[in-house]
Design a protein around this motif. Structure first.
Motif, short mmCIF file in Angstrom:
data_model
loop_
_atom_site.label_atom_id
_atom_site.label_comp_id
_atom_site.label_asym_id
_atom_site.label_seq_id
_atom_site.Cartn_x
_atom_site.Cartn_y
_atom_site.Cartn_z
N SER A 47 -11.30 6.90 12.10
CA SER A 47 -11.57 5.44 12.96
C SER A 47 -10.97 4.40 12.04
N LEU A 48 -11.32 4.10 10.97
CA LEU A 48 -10.72 3.43 9.89
C LEU A 48 -9.01 3.33 9.95
N LEU A 49 -8.76 4.49 9.84
CA LEU A 49 -7.30 4.89 9.58
C LEU A 49 -6.51 4.43 10.84
N LYS A 50 -7.15 4.33 11.89
CA LYS A 50 -6.55 4.04 13.26
C LYS A 50 -6.21 2.28 12.89
N ILE A 51 -7.47 1.78 12.52
CA ILE A 51 -7.28 0.32 12.55
C ILE A 51 -6.51 -0.07 11.51
N LEU A 52 -6.13 0.66 10.35
CA LEU A 52 -5.32 0.09 9.31
C LEU A 52 -3.70 0.61 9.61
N GLU A 53 -3.83 1.62 10.67
CA GLU A 53 -2.31 1.75 11.41
C GLU A 53 -1.90 0.46 12.11
N GLU A 54 -2.55 -0.28 12.83
CA GLU A 54 -2.38 -1.22 13.64
C GLU A 54 -3.19 -2.38 13.32
N PRO A 55 -3.08 -3.13 12.01
CA PRO A 55 -3.92 -4.11 11.53
C PRO A 55 -3.89 -5.29 12.48
N GLN A 101 -4.22 -9.21 13.08
CA GLN A 101 -4.12 -10.63 12.21
C GLN A 101 -5.04 -11.17 11.50
N ARG A 102 -4.92 -11.66 10.44
CA ARG A 102 -5.89 -12.66 9.70
C ARG A 102 -7.05 -11.87 9.44
N VAL A 103 -7.09 -10.38 8.98
CA VAL A 103 -8.01 -9.44 8.82
C VAL A 103 -7.75 -8.69 7.68
N VAL A 104 -8.51 -8.83 6.47
CA VAL A 104 -8.22 -7.89 5.24
C VAL A 104 -9.51 -6.87 5.14
N TRP A 105 -9.23 -5.81 4.71
CA TRP A 105 -10.01 -4.69 4.42
C TRP A 105 -10.11 -4.34 3.01
N LEU A 106 -11.25 -4.54 2.59
CA LEU A 106 -11.31 -4.26 0.97
C LEU A 106 -12.19 -2.95 1.03
N LEU A 107 -11.57 -2.02 0.46
CA LEU A 107 -12.10 -0.74 0.43
C LEU A 107 -12.40 -0.61 -1.25
N LEU A 108 -13.76 -0.26 -1.41
CA LEU A 108 -14.20 -0.15 -2.93
C LEU A 108 -14.60 1.27 -3.02
N ALA A 109 -14.09 1.98 -4.04
CA ALA A 109 -14.43 3.34 -4.34
C ALA A 109 -14.31 3.69 -5.81
N ALA A 110 -15.30 4.67 -6.30
CA ALA A 110 -15.52 5.12 -7.51
C ALA A 110 -14.93 6.37 -7.50
N GLU A 111 -15.02 7.06 -6.50
CA GLU A 111 -14.36 8.50 -6.60
C GLU A 111 -13.30 8.59 -5.56
N GLU A 112 -12.20 8.08 -5.62
CA GLU A 112 -11.18 7.85 -4.59
C GLU A 112 -10.69 9.34 -4.18
N GLU A 113 -10.87 10.31 -5.04
CA GLU A 113 -10.44 11.61 -4.70
C GLU A 113 -11.07 11.96 -3.16
N HIS A 114 -12.15 11.68 -2.97
CA HIS A 114 -12.76 11.73 -1.79
C HIS A 114 -12.33 10.97 -0.48
N THR A 132 -4.41 9.66 3.41
CA THR A 132 -3.69 8.60 4.56
C THR A 132 -4.25 7.37 4.50
N ILE A 133 -5.65 7.04 3.96
CA ILE A 133 -6.16 5.68 4.07
C ILE A 133 -5.54 5.19 2.92
N ILE A 134 -5.56 6.01 1.69
CA ILE A 134 -5.17 5.40 0.59
C ILE A 134 -3.63 4.87 0.65
N SER A 135 -2.82 5.57 1.42
CA SER A 135 -1.34 5.00 1.39
C SER A 135 -1.28 4.07 2.03
#
Ligand SMILES: [Zn+2]
Length: 346
Positions: free
Chosen positions: A137-145, A147-160, A164-167
């Motif tokens: 669901s997040l991926l869909k949002i990031l594909e069509e972001p 305006q005036r919205v910034v997402w900050l994803l915090l991850a200690a184990e980014e391999e999980h 497609t989200i990382i990119s």
């Protein structure tokens, strides 16, 4: 006015993006637990909404409200905390993932314009714990972001995280700080006495946030002492006792992957210290408050036994991150634990 210490490259990049109006729609803040990802996320949310001359000023109405967690346009969610505003997750149970319900609510809020600030900022801590459905669901949002919205994803184990989200995110990697710098910060900015500053700077592995948490929360050092205390009886335990312990740890792991990772880190530090002592490099050990206990234990073990077990511990850490059955992996580890009668130094 950034509160983040020791991450100069990231701050220069963000300052440049703020100045040139080239802020990304989404950032991935990657780095170990307590390295400063949360502080950076709050600071960036402040910078995006700041009314002061220097971003983030830390003094204006917006900056203060964001720091207090009261700003309507800065919404944080994590595995441990309830989403703000509080309407969404009222359960106090320990969550094992961030689910689709929370993500749909964030999506709904993201489609509304900012209420009191310039940008809506969504901070998803523990982003690697998003359920598959929530991540998609997040991926869909990031594909069509929006305006005036910034997402900050915090991850200690980014391999999980989904690749497609990382990119879709601009990746900011927060690096652990040198222990000397942490020691200096603790003494000069937090008035910590020299011995405690030395100990915390060793134990925190370059994560200032861990050292600061341990300063204010005694439970952290108490828990470390309890975890170290389990190492001693294991060396003289029967196989049956060791396997019972493996089972107990594995069941903890199924409830809390992070706690298990912390225990493995403590074991790694401990056995690394044993190796250093055996090799005559006492001054480089991490557990400086257990130096005598380490010396006593090292006397009962050979260097090759210590090295062998350390190598097995590294394999266990790798296995656990690859989702190998934790009980089997732990039983195998403890089966190969060198069992010796301890020689106590008189
Ligand atoms: Zn401000």
């Amino acid at each position: 006015m950034w509160q983040v210490i020791g991450q100069d490259n990231i701050l220069s990049l963000l300052n440049y993006s703020l100045k040139t109006n080239t802020i990304a729609h989404a950032y991935l803040l990657a780095g170990p637990q307590h390295v400063g990802k949360g502080t950076l996320a709050i600071n960036l949310a402040q910078a995006l909404n700041c009314d002061g001359p220097e971003l983030p000023c830390g003094q204006c109405h917006s900056c203060k409200r964001i720091l207090e967690g009261k700003h309507a346009d800065v919404i944080s969610i994590s595995l441990d905390s309830k989403m703000e505003p509080a309407a969404i997750s009222n359960s106090l149970e320990h969550k094992t993932e961030i689910g689709i319900k929370d993500m749909l609510e964030l999506q709904r809020m993201a489609n509304l314009p900012p209420y009191e600030g310039k940008f809506k900022v969504f901070i998803i801590d523990d982003a690697e714990y998003l359920s598959t459905e929530a991540a998609n669901s997040l991926l869909k949002i990031l594909e069509e972001p929006p305006q005036r919205v910034v997402w900050l994803l915090l991850a200690a184990e980014e391999e999980h995280l989904l690749p497609t989200i990382i990119s879709r995110c601009q990746r900011l990697e927060l690096k652990p700080m040198p222990s000397e710098l942490i020691e200096e910060v603790l003494i000069n900015s937090y008035s910590v006495d020299a011995d405690k500053a030395k100990l915390l700077s060793q134990l925190c592995h370059g994560r200032l946030g861990w050292a600061l948490s341990a300063l204010t929360n005694d439970h952290i050092l108490e828990q470390r002492a309890q975890r170290i205390a389990t190492i001693f009886p294991l060396l003289t335990a029967s196989l049956g006792q060791s396997f019972a312990y493996a089972q107990e740890l594995a069941s903890q792991f199924s409830q809390n992957r992070r706690a298990m990772a912390e225990i493995i880190e403590i074991w790694l530090d401990w056995w690394r210290d044993l190796m250093l002592i055996k090799g005559g490099c006492q001054e480089a050990i991490i557990n400086i408050d257990y130096e005598r206990a380490l010396e006593a234990q090292a006397m009962g073990l050979s260097l090759s036994e210590i090295k062998g077990f350390l190598a097995n511990l590294c394999l266990l850490k790798e296995d656990i991150s690859k989702n190998v059955n934790p009980r089997l992996a732990l039983e195998w580890l403890l089966l190969n634990l060198p069992r010796k009668k301890l020689t106590i130094k008189s």
